[in-house]
Design a protein around this motif. Structure first.
Motif, mmCIF file in Angstrom:
data_model
loop_
_atom_site.group_PDB
_atom_site.id
_atom_site.type_symbol
_atom_site.label_atom_id
_atom_site.label_comp_id
_atom_site.label_asym_id
_atom_site.label_seq_id
_atom_site.Cartn_x
_atom_site.Cartn_y
_atom_site.Cartn_z
ATOM 1 N N LYS A 197 -4.641 -0.170 -6.571
ATOM 2 C CA LYS A 197 -3.925 1.107 -6.726
ATOM 3 C C LYS A 197 -4.885 2.271 -6.951
ATOM 4 O O LYS A 197 -4.545 3.280 -7.584
ATOM 5 C CB LYS A 197 -2.900 1.033 -7.876
ATOM 6 N N HIS A 222 0.843 -1.201 0.000
ATOM 7 C CA HIS A 222 0.000 0.000 0.000
ATOM 8 C C HIS A 222 0.873 1.243 0.000
ATOM 9 O O HIS A 222 1.951 1.280 0.602
ATOM 10 C CB HIS A 222 -0.907 -0.016 1.225
ATOM 11 N N SER A 223 0.400 2.273 -0.648
ATOM 12 C CA SER A 223 1.174 3.518 -0.745
ATOM 13 C C SER A 223 1.398 4.180 0.610
ATOM 14 O O SER A 223 2.306 4.996 0.764
ATOM 15 C CB SER A 223 0.475 4.497 -1.684
#
Length: 553
Positions: free
Chosen positions: A352, A255-256
């Motif tokens: 995303k 995950h970002s």
């Protein structure tokens, strides 16, 4: 149909201590647990004598875990030093309170004016000369004698909508229910095989403005958000993007937001064993009765992470991964809101994109759910066609955002549905707003047909009973995002979900015979203190069965 509770354990933010030591403010937020959060907590009166300001701060911080509130506060000089005496007792009435020490006369007068306007009374006060300066301490609490009970309009109950006006059993059910149980308003939709059979509004969308409820009024759906998240995960499983048996930590690591598997494993090595399936079925080992419901512990999270604002979903997940599990994954059922928050972040890590965008593209748009969106917390952000929510006790509470980051002009007070908690961080477990019509469209799509969202394999997975070490022969269980009831005599299943937040109670059902219905209320409980969705559930089955007899053959 028996409904197992699926609603959030909500907490009233019940106290703030502001220690103005030599006029240097240090705000502390006190958030006692709901009684259901920790049944082992013993609520006993306790007191301190002759303590310093630092010891007083530690004392008030400890009240949250004990379900206590400050009932007495005074200050005096001892051997040339200022000391404090304090007493706390069980906060059985769940009243908000504020304590301030070492205020100037002007500051004290301003607090008295502010709190009086917000319905507080001065419980005790003390003035003391410290180093030739006259300082004041005060303890304010909401007036326990004040009445804030919900009052409904005296006018005749309005009814709106043309689909189903001839189905008198359903119409009569809601006329009687709103009248006898003193519920402001409801929207109802019933469908089968893609045809809307009943779509009407009853009562008031706003009791203050006396606005009639329309069939397409939008309402918070609370935990009915969980089926949306579960279906999104099943779509990703069908796409081959994930497996229900995948451990969650490697996915979250992509995950970002940068979730750290290492920190989670340092907190509890059992995090390595948590799988996506466990989160969906509430068997991940997160028990809110033992360790509180993280989604309603925002003040605590902000303090732990040293934030100067309310935490977002990413920060809530980071905090959760620092906590120990309450049970080995896959061994016990414990309903978990934060588990579905984790699922929302898994959707983001895999796609995303935001969880909201994926749900919109893969569920809402294909299903024609044009009135479904994520909700907002405060009244000023209410949607243009959204109802006004109310509770049976309309006593105002501190705005949660102000408890975390107090404004210079003082903490604001709001009715509970408009800021007791942060709706925006509930996206994947309780944050959506919809209509009764949109929700039955969603339920209609849960069939392996040309217009269905899911293939038969995914539907079979959705209905599976959790594989727990101690098998149950109950006819009811929690599958993947849905309560499931097996009807052995017809070899079919009922699936349903309820939702509850302050100011709203909801029910969505897809019955074994393909009748689907949704009922949304803009009040959480009846005058008997029963969640509205629970009270309407059984009678709804009977009313649908009776109304079906009136339909053309």
């Amino acid at each position: 149909m028996t409904v197992r509770p699926s609603f959030s354990c909500l907490k009233l933010l019940l106290g703030v201590l502001s220690l103005l030591c030599w006029l240097q403010p240090a705000l502390k937020a006190i958030q006692p647990p709901d009684a259901a959060d920790n049944p082992d907590t013993k609520q006993q009166a306790t007191e301190l004598k002759g303590v310093s300001a630092a010891e007083l701060t530690a004392f008030t911080d400890s009240l949250a875990a004990k379900g206590l509130w400050l009932t007495e506060l005074s200050t005096r000089m001892s051997r040339g030093n200022q000391v404090f005496d304090a007493r706390a007792a069980p906060n059985t009435a769940e009243l908000a309170w504020f304590a301030h020490v070492n205020l100037t006369a002007e500051q004290f007068a301003e607090k008295q004016k502010q709190y009086s306007a917000d319905g507080f009374v001065l419980l005790s006060s003390k003035a003391l000369t410290v180093r030739r300066q006259r300082l004041h301490s005060g303890l304010w609490t909401q007036d326990p004698q004040a009445s804030f009970e919900l009052q409904l309009p005296a006018e005749e109950l309005p009814e709106t909508g043309v689909i189903g006006t001839n189905l008198e059993p359903l119409n009569q059910l809601f006329r009687n229910f709103l009248k006898n149980d003193a519920v402001p308003g409801a929207t109802v939709a019933v469908s089968r095989d893609g045809k809307m059979l009943f779509e009407r509004g009853f009562g008031w969308a706003s009791v203050d403005q006396k606005t009639p409820m329309q069939p397409d009024h939008e309402m918070r759906i609370a935990s009915i958000s969980k089926p949306l998240t579960a279906v999104a995960i099943l779509l990703l499983e069908a796409d081959g993007k994930l497996s229900l048996d995948d451990p969650i930590l490697p996915i979250l690591a992509t995950h970002s937001a940068g979730f750290s598997p290492e920190q989670a494993l340092d907190s509890d090595p059992r995090w390595a064993d948590v799988q996506i399936r466990h989160l969906l079925q509430h068997t991940a080992g997160i028990d809110r009765d033992r360790s509180k419901d993280t989604m309603f512990e925002l003040v605590r999270i902000a303090g732990t992470l040293e934030l100067d604002r309310s935490p977002n979903t990413h920060e809530i997940v980071k905090y959760q991964l620092l906590q120990k599990l309450d049970a080995p994954p896959g061994t016990e059922f414990h309903y978990s809101n934060v588990g579905y928050c984790l699922l929302g972040r898994i959707i983001e890590a895999v796609t995303k994109s935001s969880c909201e965008e994926f749900v919109r593209q893969r569920i809402l748009i294909p299903g024609g759910m044009t009135r479904t969106r994520l909700g907002r917390t405060t009244l000023e952000h209410r949607g243009t066609h959204e109802v006004f929510y109310t509770t049976r006790n309309r006593r105002r509470v501190p705005l949660v955002f102000d408890l975390i980051a107090p404004p210079a002009d003082g903490i604001r007070f709001v009715e509970q549905p408009w800021g007791q908690w942060d709706l925006e961080v509930m996206d994947a477990h309780g944050g959506w707003v919809s209509t009764a019509g949109d929700l039955v469209r969603f339920a209609e799509m849960l069939s392996a047909t040309e217009n269905g969202l899911l293939q038969q394999k995914s539907l079979t997975l959705m209905l599976q009973r959790p594989a727990l070490p101690e098998p149950s022969d109950s006819a009811v269980w929690y599958g993947l995002g849905w309560n499931v009831r097996e009807l052995a005599e017809v070899r079919r299943f009922n699936i349903w979900h309820t939702g509850l937040l302050s100011g709203t109670s909801t029910l969505l059902v897809r019955r074994w015979d393909d009748y689907c219905w949704a009922v949304l209320f803009n009040c959480d409980r009846t005058n008997k203190n029963t969640p509205c969705s629970v009270a309407i559930d059984g009678p709804m089955h009977d009313a649908v069965d009776s109304s079906v007899q009136l339909l053309p053959r």
